[in-house]
Write a protein that holds these residues in place. Structure first.
Motif, PDB file in Angstrom:
ATOM      1  N   TRP A   3       0.833  -1.213   0.000  1.00 18.19           N
ATOM      2  CA  TRP A   3       0.000   0.000   0.000  1.00 18.19           C
ATOM      3  C   TRP A   3       0.851   1.239   0.000  1.00 18.19           C
ATOM      4  O   TRP A   3       1.916   1.232   0.587  1.00 18.19           O
ATOM      5  CB  TRP A   3      -0.951  -0.028   1.198  1.00 18.19           C
ATOM      6  CG  TRP A   3      -1.842  -1.207   1.119  1.00 18.19           C
ATOM      7  CD1 TRP A   3      -1.639  -2.417   1.707  1.00 18.19           C
ATOM      8  CD2 TRP A   3      -3.026  -1.344   0.350  1.00 18.19           C
ATOM      9  NE1 TRP A   3      -2.634  -3.283   1.353  1.00 18.19           N
ATOM     10  CE2 TRP A   3      -3.503  -2.653   0.531  1.00 18.19           C
ATOM     11  CE3 TRP A   3      -3.738  -0.477  -0.472  1.00 18.19           C
ATOM     12  CZ2 TRP A   3      -4.666  -3.113  -0.089  1.00 18.19           C
ATOM     13  CZ3 TRP A   3      -4.890  -0.938  -1.071  1.00 18.19           C
ATOM     14  CH2 TRP A   3      -5.341  -2.247  -0.885  1.00 18.19           C
ATOM     15  N   PRO A   4       0.401   2.333  -0.640  1.00 21.22           N
ATOM     16  CA  PRO A   4      -0.827   2.500  -1.421  1.00 21.22           C
ATOM     17  C   PRO A   4      -0.773   1.687  -2.713  1.00 21.22           C
ATOM     18  O   PRO A   4       0.303   1.387  -3.225  1.00 21.22           O
ATOM     19  CB  PRO A   4      -0.892   3.992  -1.706  1.00 21.22           C
ATOM     20  CG  PRO A   4       0.486   4.501  -1.521  1.00 21.22           C
ATOM     21  CD  PRO A   4       1.184   3.555  -0.591  1.00 21.22           C
ATOM     22  N   SER A   5      -1.960   1.365  -3.236  1.00 21.38           N
ATOM     23  CA  SER A   5      -2.057   0.514  -4.409  1.00 21.38           C
ATOM     24  C   SER A   5      -3.352   0.792  -5.170  1.00 21.38           C
ATOM     25  O   SER A   5      -4.356   1.169  -4.565  1.00 21.38           O
ATOM     26  CB  SER A   5      -2.042  -0.946  -3.946  1.00 21.38           C
ATOM     27  OG  SER A   5      -2.099  -1.816  -5.041  1.00 21.38           O
ATOM     28  N   PRO A   6      -3.334   0.571  -6.498  1.00 17.48           N
ATOM     29  CA  PRO A   6      -4.591   0.688  -7.240  1.00 17.48           C
ATOM     30  C   PRO A   6      -5.520  -0.451  -6.826  1.00 17.48           C
ATOM     31  O   PRO A   6      -5.068  -1.561  -6.549  1.00 17.48           O
ATOM     32  CB  PRO A   6      -4.186   0.557  -8.701  1.00 17.48           C
ATOM     33  CG  PRO A   6      -2.752   0.234  -8.734  1.00 17.48           C
ATOM     34  CD  PRO A   6      -2.208   0.271  -7.356  1.00 17.48           C
ATOM     35  N   TYR A   7      -6.814  -0.168  -6.782  1.00 17.14           N
ATOM     36  CA  TYR A   7      -7.800  -1.180  -6.409  1.00 17.14           C
ATOM     37  C   TYR A   7      -8.992  -1.039  -7.338  1.00 17.14           C
ATOM     38  O   TYR A   7      -9.390   0.072  -7.680  1.00 17.14           O
ATOM     39  CB  TYR A   7      -8.244  -0.996  -4.955  1.00 17.14           C
ATOM     40  CG  TYR A   7      -9.102  -2.137  -4.456  1.00 17.14           C
ATOM     41  CD1 TYR A   7      -8.517  -3.311  -3.996  1.00 17.14           C
ATOM     42  CD2 TYR A   7     -10.484  -2.049  -4.491  1.00 17.14           C
ATOM     43  CE1 TYR A   7      -9.297  -4.375  -3.569  1.00 17.14           C
ATOM     44  CE2 TYR A   7     -11.267  -3.111  -4.066  1.00 17.14           C
ATOM     45  CZ  TYR A   7     -10.671  -4.268  -3.606  1.00 17.14           C
ATOM     46  OH  TYR A   7     -11.452  -5.319  -3.182  1.00 17.14           O
TER      47      TYR A   7
ATOM     48  N   ALA B 271     -13.673  12.674  -4.207  1.00 19.92           N
ATOM     49  CA  ALA B 271     -12.414  13.302  -3.789  1.00 19.92           C
ATOM     50  C   ALA B 271     -11.213  12.396  -4.035  1.00 19.92           C
ATOM     51  O   ALA B 271     -10.195  12.510  -3.360  1.00 19.92           O
ATOM     52  CB  ALA B 271     -12.502  13.684  -2.319  1.00 19.92           C
ATOM     53  N   THR B 272     -11.327  11.500  -4.994  1.00 22.26           N
ATOM     54  CA  THR B 272     -10.234  10.557  -5.282  1.00 22.26           C
ATOM     55  C   THR B 272      -9.821  10.680  -6.743  1.00 22.26           C
ATOM     56  O   THR B 272     -10.430  11.422  -7.514  1.00 22.26           O
ATOM     57  CB  THR B 272     -10.686   9.106  -5.007  1.00 22.26           C
ATOM     58  OG1 THR B 272     -11.681   8.754  -5.967  1.00 22.26           O
ATOM     59  CG2 THR B 272     -11.232   8.933  -3.596  1.00 22.26           C
ATOM     60  N   ASP B 273      -8.815   9.897  -7.122  1.00 17.01           N
ATOM     61  CA  ASP B 273      -8.367   9.871  -8.519  1.00 17.01           C
ATOM     62  C   ASP B 273      -9.100   8.768  -9.298  1.00 17.01           C
ATOM     63  O   ASP B 273      -8.575   8.218 -10.252  1.00 17.01           O
ATOM     64  CB  ASP B 273      -6.856   9.648  -8.584  1.00 17.01           C
ATOM     65  CG  ASP B 273      -6.426   8.284  -8.047  1.00 17.01           C
ATOM     66  OD1 ASP B 273      -7.234   7.600  -7.372  1.00 17.01           O
ATOM     67  OD2 ASP B 273      -5.270   7.891  -8.293  1.00 17.01           O
ATOM     68  N   ALA B 274     -10.316   8.473  -8.903  1.00 13.73           N
ATOM     69  CA  ALA B 274     -11.073   7.342  -9.452  1.00 13.73           C
ATOM     70  C   ALA B 274     -11.327   7.470 -10.948  1.00 13.73           C
ATOM     71  O   ALA B 274     -11.690   8.519 -11.447  1.00 13.73           O
ATOM     72  CB  ALA B 274     -12.389   7.195  -8.717  1.00 13.73           C
TER      73      ALA B 274
ATOM     74  N   THR C 180      -6.704   4.608  -6.554  1.00 10.15           N
ATOM     75  CA  THR C 180      -5.579   4.338  -5.663  1.00 10.15           C
ATOM     76  C   THR C 180      -6.063   4.421  -4.222  1.00 10.15           C
ATOM     77  O   THR C 180      -6.589   5.446  -3.796  1.00 10.15           O
ATOM     78  CB  THR C 180      -4.439   5.345  -5.889  1.00 10.15           C
ATOM     79  OG1 THR C 180      -4.032   5.265  -7.260  1.00 10.15           O
ATOM     80  CG2 THR C 180      -3.267   5.053  -4.984  1.00 10.15           C
ATOM     81  N   MET C 181      -5.889   3.331  -3.512  1.00 11.02           N
ATOM     82  CA  MET C 181      -6.272   3.269  -2.097  1.00 11.02           C
ATOM     83  C   MET C 181      -5.013   3.276  -1.245  1.00 11.02           C
ATOM     84  O   MET C 181      -3.977   2.753  -1.654  1.00 11.02           O
ATOM     85  CB  MET C 181      -7.065   1.990  -1.813  1.00 11.02           C
ATOM     86  CG  MET C 181      -8.411   1.924  -2.508  1.00 11.02           C
ATOM     87  SD  MET C 181      -9.706   2.788  -1.613  1.00 11.02           S
ATOM     88  CE  MET C 181      -9.821   4.315  -2.479  1.00 11.02           C
ATOM     89  N   GLN C 182      -5.111   3.874  -0.057  1.00 12.62           N
ATOM     90  CA  GLN C 182      -3.951   4.009   0.817  1.00 12.62           C
ATOM     91  C   GLN C 182      -3.742   2.807   1.734  1.00 12.62           C
ATOM     92  O   GLN C 182      -2.633   2.560   2.189  1.00 12.62           O
ATOM     93  CB  GLN C 182      -4.076   5.279   1.664  1.00 12.62           C
ATOM     94  CG  GLN C 182      -4.141   6.553   0.842  1.00 12.62           C
ATOM     95  CD  GLN C 182      -2.920   6.735  -0.044  1.00 12.62           C
ATOM     96  OE1 GLN C 182      -1.798   6.591   0.407  1.00 12.62           O
ATOM     97  NE2 GLN C 182      -3.147   7.036  -1.319  1.00 12.62           N
ATOM     98  N   SER C 183      -4.829   2.059   2.016  1.00 18.93           N
ATOM     99  CA  SER C 183      -4.736   0.949   2.965  1.00 18.93           C
ATOM    100  C   SER C 183      -5.948   0.034   2.829  1.00 18.93           C
ATOM    101  O   SER C 183      -6.972   0.432   2.260  1.00 18.93           O
ATOM    102  CB  SER C 183      -4.697   1.492   4.391  1.00 18.93           C
ATOM    103  OG  SER C 183      -5.955   2.055   4.724  1.00 18.93           O
TER     104      SER C 183
END
Length: 96
Positions: free
Chosen positions: A24-28, A50-53, A73-76
């Motif tokens: 992490w962080p990692s794309p999900y 509020a994300t880079d979705a 991209t998720m942080q955890s």
């Protein structure tokens, strides 16, 4: 948010698996199916505002349902579970 025992266990297993298998962080990639209703899709989009979705939708053959794929991209693992729980509040959504 009232969760039954199976739901809690599912998210605990998911979190543990993500902790073990991912750096992490990692794309999900989130995948959901919702009734073909623009308001429901907008609710899901708002959760990821509020994300880079990167959000893609596709209607079913009969147009009854819409699949929503969200790459972000998720942080955890905690953040992944939190997003699933937020989306589960949208009526009629199925998480894949």
């Amino acid at each position: 948010m009232d969760q039954d025992k199976n739901t809690i266990e599912f998210y605990e297993r998911l979190k543990k698996q993500l902790e073990e298998d991912t750096t992490w962080p990692s794309p999900y990639l989130f995948k959901f199916i919702v009734p073909a209703n623009l308001e429901k899709i907008a609710e899901i989009r708002a959760i990821f505002d509020a994300t880079d979705a990167e959000i893609n939708t596709r209607d079913s053959a009969k147009g009854t349902y819409t699949s929503v794929s969200i790459k972000v991209t998720m942080q955890s693992p905690d953040e992944v579970v939190k997003k699933y729980l937020e989306v589960s509040s949208v009526e009629g959504v199925i998480s894949l």
